[in-house]
Design an enzyme around this catalytic site. Structure first.
Site, mmCIF file in Angstrom:
data_model
loop_
_atom_site.group_PDB
_atom_site.id
_atom_site.type_symbol
_atom_site.label_atom_id
_atom_site.label_comp_id
_atom_site.label_asym_id
_atom_site.label_seq_id
_atom_site.Cartn_x
_atom_site.Cartn_y
_atom_site.Cartn_z
ATOM 1 N N ASP A 45 0.832 -1.198 0.000
ATOM 2 C CA ASP A 45 0.000 0.000 0.000
ATOM 3 C C ASP A 45 0.868 1.251 0.000
ATOM 4 O O ASP A 45 2.073 1.193 0.233
ATOM 5 C CB ASP A 45 -0.968 -0.005 1.197
ATOM 6 C CG ASP A 45 -0.249 -0.257 2.514
ATOM 7 O OD1 ASP A 45 0.969 -0.001 2.604
ATOM 8 O OD2 ASP A 45 -0.904 -0.733 3.453
ATOM 9 N N GLU A 89 -0.741 17.254 -10.572
ATOM 10 C CA GLU A 89 0.469 17.258 -9.744
ATOM 11 C C GLU A 89 0.395 16.309 -8.552
ATOM 12 O O GLU A 89 1.222 16.372 -7.652
ATOM 13 C CB GLU A 89 0.748 18.686 -9.232
ATOM 14 C CG GLU A 89 1.156 19.659 -10.331
ATOM 15 C CD GLU A 89 1.707 20.984 -9.800
ATOM 16 O OE1 GLU A 89 1.638 21.234 -8.576
ATOM 17 O OE2 GLU A 89 2.202 21.777 -10.624
ATOM 18 N N THR A 183 -3.970 23.398 -2.057
ATOM 19 C CA THR A 183 -3.496 22.551 -3.154
ATOM 20 C C THR A 183 -2.657 21.379 -2.648
ATOM 21 O O THR A 183 -2.445 20.419 -3.374
ATOM 22 C CB THR A 183 -2.624 23.366 -4.128
ATOM 23 O OG1 THR A 183 -1.540 23.943 -3.395
ATOM 24 C CG2 THR A 183 -3.429 24.452 -4.813
ATOM 25 N N HIS A 201 -3.052 19.859 7.917
ATOM 26 C CA HIS A 201 -2.977 20.453 6.577
ATOM 27 C C HIS A 201 -2.724 21.939 6.683
ATOM 28 O O HIS A 201 -2.985 22.555 7.724
ATOM 29 C CB HIS A 201 -4.274 20.205 5.799
ATOM 30 C CG HIS A 201 -5.428 21.010 6.306
ATOM 31 N ND1 HIS A 201 -5.777 22.231 5.765
ATOM 32 C CD2 HIS A 201 -6.303 20.787 7.324
ATOM 33 C CE1 HIS A 201 -6.830 22.711 6.432
ATOM 34 N NE2 HIS A 201 -7.171 21.862 7.373
ATOM 35 N N SER A 203 -2.675 25.974 4.616
ATOM 36 C CA SER A 203 -3.377 26.829 3.662
ATOM 37 C C SER A 203 -2.387 27.270 2.593
ATOM 38 O O SER A 203 -1.180 27.200 2.784
ATOM 39 C CB SER A 203 -3.934 28.064 4.378
ATOM 40 O OG SER A 203 -2.872 28.834 4.931
ATOM 41 N N ASP A 342 10.831 35.384 -3.444
ATOM 42 C CA ASP A 342 9.792 34.349 -3.441
ATOM 43 C C ASP A 342 10.406 32.961 -3.494
ATOM 44 O O ASP A 342 9.937 32.085 -4.222
ATOM 45 C CB ASP A 342 8.799 34.537 -4.600
ATOM 46 C CG ASP A 342 7.685 33.475 -4.568
ATOM 47 O OD1 ASP A 342 7.282 33.060 -3.457
ATOM 48 O OD2 ASP A 342 7.240 33.043 -5.635
ATOM 49 N N ALA A 590 2.738 25.811 -12.498
ATOM 50 C CA ALA A 590 3.197 27.201 -12.535
ATOM 51 C C ALA A 590 3.946 27.555 -13.820
ATOM 52 O O ALA A 590 3.872 28.694 -14.287
ATOM 53 C CB ALA A 590 4.083 27.483 -11.319
#
Lengths: 622, 622
Positions: A45, A89, A183, A201, A203, A342, A590
């Site tokens: 798995d 992705e 995402t 998770h 943001s 960035d 992107a």
């Protein structure tokens, strides 16, 4: 029934396709915490993003190996359908003969792993005003108990019954209109103190000026257990109450403006942990990359007239260690202080151990290849010990360039953990000018690597980094925050660095920082890697190939053309005595949106959207 | 650059993808008439729809055969891309290492047959108001000289340079706003009298009430040489002048109304030859199926108060023999006189020869499996001899049901060539009613077979028909013609005929009408068949498989799951000493739009759009 227009029939067909489609519910095995804990060892798995809690993406499987991989053939393919393609992705999961894979436009599919037959599909109904910066991608799901979890582009996380695809719960965690989205794949950990399993998770949304948050939820109900903002001084939550501020409540890494208040950027400061965590079970620590500070423009986060290097914009563009019990930020190493480019720090932080070549002692380390071009090995024990201010003392063991031509820093000072900058920050516009002078920067913001995860072989003790050589022209622009608008303050154009290649798959020795081998690709590499005990490294290419390399020397041993660019993450598992490789094809992400000259280069790649499964041919001997 | 909305980025990406993308021009071999003439014998190329002028879809290749076909694996796949999927119904062509394949939304691709790399793509810019009745499909291209030809949904035919994809000429042949369109593959023939090569193609649009036309053009310039309308009494053209009327100028097969003028239906009478011709070189005759009369409602084409069987609505729903020199209609056999069920007569008319079992003489025949459920063998010599009124005398040799449960006719009278009807015409609404009483009809208008071409093996001397078992509820509705609106006058609902299957691949002996074997499929069969000297029959299934069968006994020998429904037409060719099979995957077409209960059934099939190429595995021995 009147076939009176194309539009009418388009609507009809769209309705047909969008309609929920589920097969009769089958009772199947549930996923326990122990299953997830052992995911890196079990071969039948794939239960976590990263193929195990340490995110090494290493499989002990050897049936497919350097000797026979050139015989690999497709077993089946599955089309995600819809008139919805764009970037695929995801990394898929496999459990009990079922593949769970997410697709563009916030879709998730359960597919019979043997036949390729769709068992169920769930498609989020997305509002018109979502704001994904970098294509409508999704990077994968988490699985636990009888549920599958994934994030949607309208800043929600959804739990579905894994056998029926029926929604168990859905939680909206942010306002998609101002830029919150999701995402990344969620991740399951178990708080070692309370014994509670948590769904973790983050943001997304740094390009729109929102504060990044990491969440832990009850996987059964979706209720928030804790939440941690990544901008220093912002207040966390635990069990619905304010908990502790992130770092220092006064946020000394962010300046005040002339009015004595924090600069406006602090309110919108980014740091979104938009990729997937790894988990140090021993230390009960969630390890996650934090995104870029917002806005991109360094001067909005620097005291007027001061040196940007005095203002770190914590806790952005670095690796964060968060206590699974409380959500407190315990450790942090910043890859790019006061990030002007960035570079972010999101992509995978891989947990691994190695013997120190000098002392012979076992080192518990983290490894991270950053968009800024440096490969970092950090001391995980220091970072998880939870003592003092989370960015000191330095935990840096090594920082080596994994790509050529880095313009922003010559290296890192191991004593301070700080980069040795080369004066490559874009300067403010001169008086009266709208834009600053353009400078040449490499890597560009698309990174020496990017979101696509690297892998670590326990056999070769090498990391396999999907890297790229490129650059950008880069200049500052005037900016004021406006909710829902891009919050960058920078302009750019992505450019070539070398004539003969963009992509470079690189094998990095984490003990020496040496590049052991490289394989060049004409197109950008935008897929993750996976490595196996069979001595192989698998990845995909933007021009449509799935490829296998010899993990020792980088020799290309096999490739198959899938018809659209491959920008997803490979997996492997064993079923009915055979080893399978799974990966998705579907170009996007992107690069075609922001990639300038590289977007032009990849125009020739058609879109797609399909899951591919490979195996050795029927009756193969050898 | 402002990433301010999803819509913005969708537009950006759409623009990128739609942009023309052509590789540097390569000089490559041109295609001569002799190449096309020998297409059925040569194995290294596929130059015509039908794999030869007789449309037998038979390849002499034997490398892939009944013994080894179960080892077949994909060599590569190619994604048609775009956010445009829907039905992929084409048959590809292969020439000089390049595959030419058309795709949904009037697209055509040139693909390197060895690598799967796109060489060029052309996408027609379609207006918003096109009116394709049955999905945005395209069924293939023609090739001649240095050009590739294909039809577009806005009723145009385009010639492109085969090496660059640049438009050589484009001709609009009808008004798309009133329903003219083109979905069939054009066909190249050579007028044996003038020695001129001609590009032959038809129009589509019977569901919108337009008169169907067959055109012959100069392949170099696109100029019309002749044009033949399929409604009796309409005037043809030759070299830009009126030529001869089709059949009798007075059109005795269409009634007059109470005003003494032809009924309005005659002005909009359909008969579109929307599929592809075959060509009898010896007789210089273009052989083509003519579509249904418009409207569907039989009473609009019947003299008030009279028996519909007295009004044939010529020259619709039959096989037409058109002189290649003049475009004159020389022969015609009508499969469904005064067609009340939209059976049409379009699908392939296959030219073949056989020895009469009784006399031992060679019979030059045509074979056609009609939507009306009957398999016809006609006397090609009679039909091409060009003497007298083209629908007399009867040329019928045999007519046998190839599906079960036919409700409209019990058989055909070989003396008259007419069906023996069973009183299954839907009746007019009773006084005051809007709709007629619903009756049960099988086959339904989707047909015992449909557009998907059958194949004929010179080895087994059998035809392989992709057939379906289904039915419809069917009733008349009131109707007046309105330009651009559907012109049916019938309502319907497609239903199941048998619980266990819809599709039935059937092997038909054309000498006896015996079904030699059948293979059942749960889903409708909507792909063409191809057969090889290797003893195989290839086809695809709506649930995503490409399959190979033993041509002798129908045993399923191999299948591969392509991920979306397969509703296209397989081809095969030889390259570098290996045999390849090519087919497209991508579900759509008429069934999901009009298929009622069968549309519901196939909801579970995802859309797709890709070309697949299969071969025996690397290093395969055996």
């Amino acid at each position: 029934m009147k076939p009176n227009s194309l539009k009418f029939r388009q609507t009809v067909l769209a309705t047909l396709v969008a309609a929920a489609c589920s097969s009769p519910a089958m009772a199947s095995k549930t996923v326990s915490w122990e299953d997830i804990l052992n995911d890196d060892k079990t071969t039948t798995d794939v239960l976590s993003y990263g193929l195990g809690l340490k995110a090494q993406r290493y499989s002990p499987l050897t049936r497919i190996n350097t000797k026979n991989v050139d015989n690999l053939v497709p077993a089946w393919s599955f089309s995600f359908g819809g008139e919805k393609q764009r970037g695929q992705e995801a990394q898929a999961l496999v459990h009990d003969g079922v593949i769970y894979v997410t697709a563009s436009y916030s879709r998730i599919f359960a597919i019979d792993a043997r036949s390729g037959k769709r068992l169920w599909e769930y498609e989020a109904r997305l509002p018109e005003d979502i704001r994904p910066c970098c294509d409508v991608v999704n990077r994968g799901a988490a699985i636990y108990g009888d549920k599958i979890y994934f994030g949607t582009l309208d800043a929600s996380i959804v739990a579905l019954n894994k056998d029926t695809g029926k929604v168990a719960w859905k939680k909206k965690f942010g306002d998609h209109k101002i830029g919150y989205t999701m995402t990344g794949a969620p991740f399951v950990v178990k708080d070692q103190k309370s014994g509670k399993v948590l769904l973790v998770h983050g943001s997304s949304g740094d390009e729109f000026g929102v504060v990044g948050w990491l969440f832990a939820r009850d996987p059964d109900t979706g209720e928030e257990v804790w939440a941690r903002p990544m901008v220093e001084g912002h207040m966390g939550r635990l069990n619905g109450q304010d908990s502790t501020p992130t770092g220092d409540a006064k946020a000394p890494s962010w300046p005040e403006g002339p009015d004595g208040k924090k600069v406006d950027a602090w309110n919108h400061g980014g740091g979104a942990p938009w990729q997937t965590a790894s988990y140090d079970v021993e230390k009960n620590m969630v390890v996650i990359g934090a995104g870029n500070p917002a806005p991109w423009n360094t001067w909005h986060r620097t005291k007027e007239g001061d040196d940007p290097r005095n203002w770190d914009s914590l806790f952005t563009s670095g690796q964060a260690y968060v206590d699974a019990s409380t959500g407190e930020l315990k450790g942090f190493f910043q890859h790019t202080p006061n990030d002007a480019w960035d570079f972010s720090g999101n992509n995978s932080v891989v947990l691994f151990e190695y013997k120190d070549p000098k002392t012979g002692k076992l080192v518990k380390a983290s490894a991270h290849a950053d968009r800024n071009g440096f490969f970092f090995v950090t001391d995980r024990e220091k970072l998880t010990n939870g003592a003092g201010y989370p960015n000191k003392p330095t935990s840096l063991i090594g920082a080596w360039p994994f790509v050529e031509g880095i313009t922003w820093a010559s290296g890192f000072d191991l004593k301070t953990g700080k980069p040795i900058e080369k004066g490559n920050r874009p300067q403010l516009p001169k008086d009266g000018a709208e834009k600053g002078e353009s400078i040449f920067v490499s890597p560009p913001f698309l990174g020496g690597t990017n979101w696509m995860p690297m892998s670590y072989s326990q056999k070769t003790e090498l990391f396999y980094i999907p890297a790229n050589h490129w650059a950008m022209d880069y200049w500052t622009e005037k900016l004021t925050y406006k909710a829902g608008n891009a919050y960058l303050g920078q302009g750019f154009r992505i450019k070539r660095l070398f004539d003969d290649h963009v992509g470079t798959l690189r094998a990095m020795d984490p003990k020496t920082g040496k590049i052991v081998w490289e394989h060049k690709e004409k197109f950008p590499l935008w897929a993750g890697t996976m490595t196996t005990a069979g001595g192989l490294v698998f990845t995909g290419t933007s021009d449509g190939y799935v490829k296998a390399f010899d993990a020792k020397n980088g020799k290309e041993l096999w490739k198959f053309q899938t018809g659209s660019g491959v920008v997803s993450v490979p997996i492997t598992w064993e079923m009915d005595g055979e080893q399978y490789i799974g990966i998705q094809s579907g170009y996007g992400g992107a690069v075609p949106l922001w990639g300038g000259d590289m977007a032009d280069l990849t125009k020739q790649v058609t879109q797609g959207g399909s899951m591919w499964v490979f195996k050795l041919p029927k009756g193969f001997k050898g």
